[in-house]
Design a protein around this motif. Structure first.
Motif, PDB file in Angstrom:
ATOM      1  N   UNK A 146      28.938  42.344  27.464  1.00 55.82           N
ATOM      2  CA  UNK A 146      30.388  42.537  27.480  1.00 55.82           C
ATOM      3  C   UNK A 146      31.022  41.622  28.521  1.00 55.82           C
ATOM      4  N   UNK A 147      32.213  41.151  28.242  1.00 55.97           N
ATOM      5  CA  UNK A 147      32.891  40.279  29.206  1.00 55.97           C
ATOM      6  C   UNK A 147      33.800  41.121  30.098  1.00 55.97           C
ATOM      7  N   UNK A 148      33.951  40.692  31.339  1.00 58.09           N
ATOM      8  CA  UNK A 148      34.841  41.381  32.279  1.00 58.09           C
ATOM      9  C   UNK A 148      36.289  41.042  31.935  1.00 58.09           C
ATOM     10  N   UNK A 149      37.148  42.046  31.982  1.00 54.11           N
ATOM     11  CA  UNK A 149      38.573  41.859  31.737  1.00 54.11           C
ATOM     12  C   UNK A 149      39.321  42.107  33.037  1.00 54.11           C
ATOM     13  N   UNK A 150      40.240  41.215  33.343  1.00 55.05           N
ATOM     14  CA  UNK A 150      41.049  41.323  34.556  1.00 55.05           C
ATOM     15  C   UNK A 150      42.462  41.735  34.157  1.00 55.05           C
ATOM     16  N   UNK A 151      42.926  42.858  34.693  1.00 50.63           N
ATOM     17  CA  UNK A 151      44.251  43.388  34.368  1.00 50.63           C
ATOM     18  C   UNK A 151      45.225  43.097  35.504  1.00 50.63           C
ATOM     19  N   UNK A 152      46.462  42.771  35.138  1.00 54.20           N
ATOM     20  CA  UNK A 152      47.518  42.521  36.120  1.00 54.20           C
ATOM     21  C   UNK A 152      48.357  43.781  36.242  1.00 54.20           C
ATOM     22  N   UNK A 153      48.389  44.350  37.433  1.00 50.19           N
ATOM     23  CA  UNK A 153      49.199  45.540  37.675  1.00 50.19           C
ATOM     24  C   UNK A 153      50.669  45.137  37.679  1.00 50.19           C
ATOM     25  N   UNK A 154      51.467  45.818  36.847  1.00 54.01           N
ATOM     26  CA  UNK A 154      52.885  45.479  36.700  1.00 54.01           C
ATOM     27  C   UNK A 154      53.772  46.660  37.061  1.00 54.01           C
ATOM     28  N   UNK A 155      55.015  46.369  37.365  1.00 53.06           N
ATOM     29  CA  UNK A 155      56.059  47.363  37.585  1.00 53.06           C
ATOM     30  C   UNK A 155      56.790  47.517  36.260  1.00 53.06           C
ATOM     31  N   UNK A 156      56.387  48.507  35.458  1.00 53.94           N
ATOM     32  CA  UNK A 156      56.949  48.662  34.115  1.00 53.94           C
ATOM     33  C   UNK A 156      57.788  49.929  34.030  1.00 53.94           C
ATOM     34  N   UNK A 157      58.976  49.798  33.543  1.00 50.65           N
ATOM     35  CA  UNK A 157      59.791  50.975  33.254  1.00 50.65           C
ATOM     36  C   UNK A 157      60.703  51.435  34.365  1.00 50.65           C
ATOM     37  N   UNK A 214      53.593  51.911  34.121  1.00 56.92           N
ATOM     38  CA  UNK A 214      54.687  52.869  33.952  1.00 56.92           C
ATOM     39  C   UNK A 214      54.772  53.815  35.148  1.00 56.92           C
ATOM     40  N   UNK A 215      53.613  54.267  35.640  1.00 59.26           N
ATOM     41  CA  UNK A 215      53.585  55.157  36.807  1.00 59.26           C
ATOM     42  C   UNK A 215      54.172  54.454  38.028  1.00 59.26           C
ATOM     43  N   UNK A 216      53.841  53.184  38.183  1.00 57.13           N
ATOM     44  CA  UNK A 216      54.352  52.422  39.323  1.00 57.13           C
ATOM     45  C   UNK A 216      55.866  52.277  39.242  1.00 57.13           C
ATOM     46  N   UNK A 217      56.395  52.006  38.045  1.00 60.13           N
ATOM     47  CA  UNK A 217      57.836  51.921  37.874  1.00 60.13           C
ATOM     48  C   UNK A 217      58.528  53.210  38.268  1.00 60.13           C
ATOM     49  N   UNK A 218      57.951  54.350  37.892  1.00 60.02           N
ATOM     50  CA  UNK A 218      58.542  55.647  38.223  1.00 60.02           C
ATOM     51  C   UNK A 218      58.470  55.930  39.718  1.00 60.02           C
ATOM     52  N   UNK A 219      57.325  55.629  40.342  1.00 59.82           N
ATOM     53  CA  UNK A 219      57.195  55.935  41.769  1.00 59.82           C
ATOM     54  C   UNK A 219      58.099  55.026  42.597  1.00 59.82           C
ATOM     55  N   UNK A 220      58.289  53.782  42.175  1.00 59.65           N
ATOM     56  CA  UNK A 220      59.218  52.900  42.885  1.00 59.65           C
ATOM     57  C   UNK A 220      60.644  53.455  42.837  1.00 59.65           C
ATOM     58  N   UNK A 221      61.043  53.987  41.681  1.00 59.17           N
ATOM     59  CA  UNK A 221      62.369  54.616  41.579  1.00 59.17           C
ATOM     60  C   UNK A 221      62.495  55.757  42.584  1.00 59.17           C
ATOM     61  N   UNK A 222      61.459  56.593  42.672  1.00 58.05           N
ATOM     62  CA  UNK A 222      61.491  57.733  43.593  1.00 58.05           C
ATOM     63  C   UNK A 222      61.532  57.274  45.051  1.00 58.05           C
ATOM     64  N   UNK A 223      60.768  56.249  45.385  1.00 59.67           N
ATOM     65  CA  UNK A 223      60.758  55.747  46.760  1.00 59.67           C
ATOM     66  C   UNK A 223      62.114  55.160  47.131  1.00 59.67           C
ATOM     67  N   UNK A 224      62.747  54.450  46.205  1.00 59.03           N
ATOM     68  CA  UNK A 224      64.063  53.884  46.483  1.00 59.03           C
ATOM     69  C   UNK A 224      65.111  54.975  46.710  1.00 59.03           C
TER      70      UNK A 224
END
Length: 196
Positions: free
Chosen positions: A29-40, A176-186
């Motif tokens: 299997x090949x390794x997959x690298x994911x980019x963490x994004x601020x979504x939503x 999506x979780x990151x987008x929501x937590x950023x809203x709460x922190x702001x």
């Protein structure tokens, strides 16, 4: 002279063993690298004081110093996905993304700016229940500013349903979780740093 045939046979055996372990390139299997994004997320910094914060990201434990995506099959356990990693340290990436929320293109903080530390306490795919859920826990620590100005801290927890029990489902739900937590922190920063 008697050692040479043994060494040659040993080398041949070792080569065969290594070939068996690695397998043919197409089989592994090949390794997959994911980019963490601020979504939503929708909110932006409302004041100059918030926009000017200097943001840093730290892992809350040695476990989150690794770049591998994490999951849990039962309560109080964590494991790494074998072939899935974040493209950068998740704690550092979270700080970069939040800085981009605060300022256009993540411009540097002004001199003398207050510091906000975002400590990544948990980020994993929980597959112990009936539906997979990404659990994100960030500890936001606003350092003291001017003399006599107190610091403040708050723990933020987000549970975001994932579409699948795999690394791709986790990466998408993490954004999506990151987008929501950023809203709460702001919202918290706006109240904490309200201009008087």
């Amino acid at each position: 002279m008697k050692r040479r045939p043994f060494l040659a046979a040993g080398a041949t055996g070792l080569t065969s063993l290594l070939a068996a372990c690695t397998g043919v390139a197409g089989d592994a299997p090949s390794r997959t690298w994911y980019v963490l994004e601020d979504a939503g997320g929708q909110r932006r910094a409302r004041s100059d004081a918030v926009r000017g914060l200097r943001v840093s990201g730290l892992p809350g434990s040695d476990f989150y110093e690794a770049g591998a995506l994490a999951f849990s099959r039962e309560h109080a356990t964590r494991a790494y996905f074998q072939y899935a990693s974040w493209s950068e340290s998740p704690a550092e990436r979270i700080a970069q993304l939040f800085t981009a929320r605060l300022r256009e293109a993540g411009a540097p903080a002004p001199a003398g700016a207050r510091s906000l530390r975002l400590v990544l306490e948990d980020l994993y795919l929980d597959v112990a229940g009936q539906t997979p859920v990404v659990r994100l826990v960030l500890d936001a620590r606003l350092e003291p500013g001017l003399p006599g100005e107190p610091g403040s801290a708050r723990m933020f927890r987000i549970d975001e349903p994932a579409n699948s029990e795999n690394a791709t489902g986790m990466a998408q739900a993490s954004g999506r979780a990151l987008g929501r937590v950023f809203d709460d922190i702001l919202d918290w920063l706006a109240a904490t740093m309200a201009e008087k």
